[in-house]
Design an enzyme around this catalytic site. Sequence first.
Site, mmCIF file in Angstrom:
data_model
loop_
_atom_site.group_PDB
_atom_site.id
_atom_site.type_symbol
_atom_site.label_atom_id
_atom_site.label_comp_id
_atom_site.label_asym_id
_atom_site.label_seq_id
_atom_site.Cartn_x
_atom_site.Cartn_y
_atom_site.Cartn_z
ATOM 1 C CE LYS A 82 -2.306 -6.511 -4.552
ATOM 2 N NZ LYS A 82 -1.835 -5.118 -4.736
ATOM 3 N N GLY A 100 -8.179 -5.750 -10.221
ATOM 4 C CA GLY A 100 -8.676 -4.846 -9.199
ATOM 5 C C GLY A 100 -9.663 -3.852 -9.741
ATOM 6 C CB CYS A 105 -0.934 0.019 1.207
ATOM 7 S SG CYS A 105 -2.029 1.472 1.211
#
Length: 354
Positions: free
Chosen positions: A147, A232, A108
């Site tokens: 991830k 996504g 992120c």
Amino acid sequence: MQVNLRERWWIREVEIPTRLVLAPMAGVSVQAFRRQGRRYGAGLVCSEMVSCAGLEHRNDRTLGYLRVAADEHPLAIQVFGSEPAVMAEAARMVAAAGADLVDVNFGCPVRKVTKTGAGATLLDDPDRACRIVEAMAEAVAVPVTVKMRRGLEDGSRTALVVGPRLVEAGAASLTLHPRSAKQMYTGEADHALTAELVELVDVPVVASGDITSRARAQAVLATTGAAAVMVGRGAQGNPWALREIVDGNGAEPSREEVAAELILFIRETVREVGEQRAAGFLKKFYGWYLGRGRFPRPFKQELVQLRTTEEVVTRLFAAAPGAAEIVEQLEAELPDPENEILLDQMPISIYGGG
């Protein structure tokens, strides 16, 4: 080379029926979104990222992310944080909630996450990142996955250094979004880097970034050797994109089908989070579903102005009367809510702090 996207693959003992993974997206990946993704061909679905601090402090909203439905499996619940012991406890809670995989967010790029030392920042602290993965892998029996981005700066190759170390620490799979944290979602995903990572590790690698069509998915899988692709933003309000990628069925949905899927999504989201939260949360989805020329722009604007979700549903039925029969069929196929794993049924006391 044509790759069969309906081919099953495994993350350790977890069998995944297609090579398409629905990405974890903050403010998007509620249960209704995940369940819809499974129906349209996603082999693995993921929760939005869950704060390990929120879990540690038994925050009611955070705990709500641990609700698991019978038709979501296989399911990954993603957590983020920077303290190994706290992340290990979060992993135990996630596994107890019924998740098939515990995913760790090292990708992120958003400031409110990175400033806490979590997310993509951990790529620049590989020792801590490895301690986190090791602590989590030791804490749970289910596979722990990661991830990540390519690194913090444009052109970074940090993922190629950190990735193999994370596998040594216990990661059972890696997902790579080969953009830098600095890039956010601009530019292009560099899947040549994904191919290099595949060569360096002996666990499945999932390729994330710019997977917008079946042709693109086929090309990325063929050129990288990745086990699967992750989708996504392309699936936001558009589950039919998943069907096109997996099966090559690019037929545009009818207005009735669009309205029906949105109505079901609204009702299931209200059931999950309550009317008060759902009313505001859902507004962005109206544009996503009804765009792409499916409904006139003034109609989308009208829905956003309505006060309650029931008013939105009533207006959708009026605009597409044929949706009623489709909604009835979709709701009949939903699993019994009694089969959901609810928080008070979990084998650890998440309310009592134990």
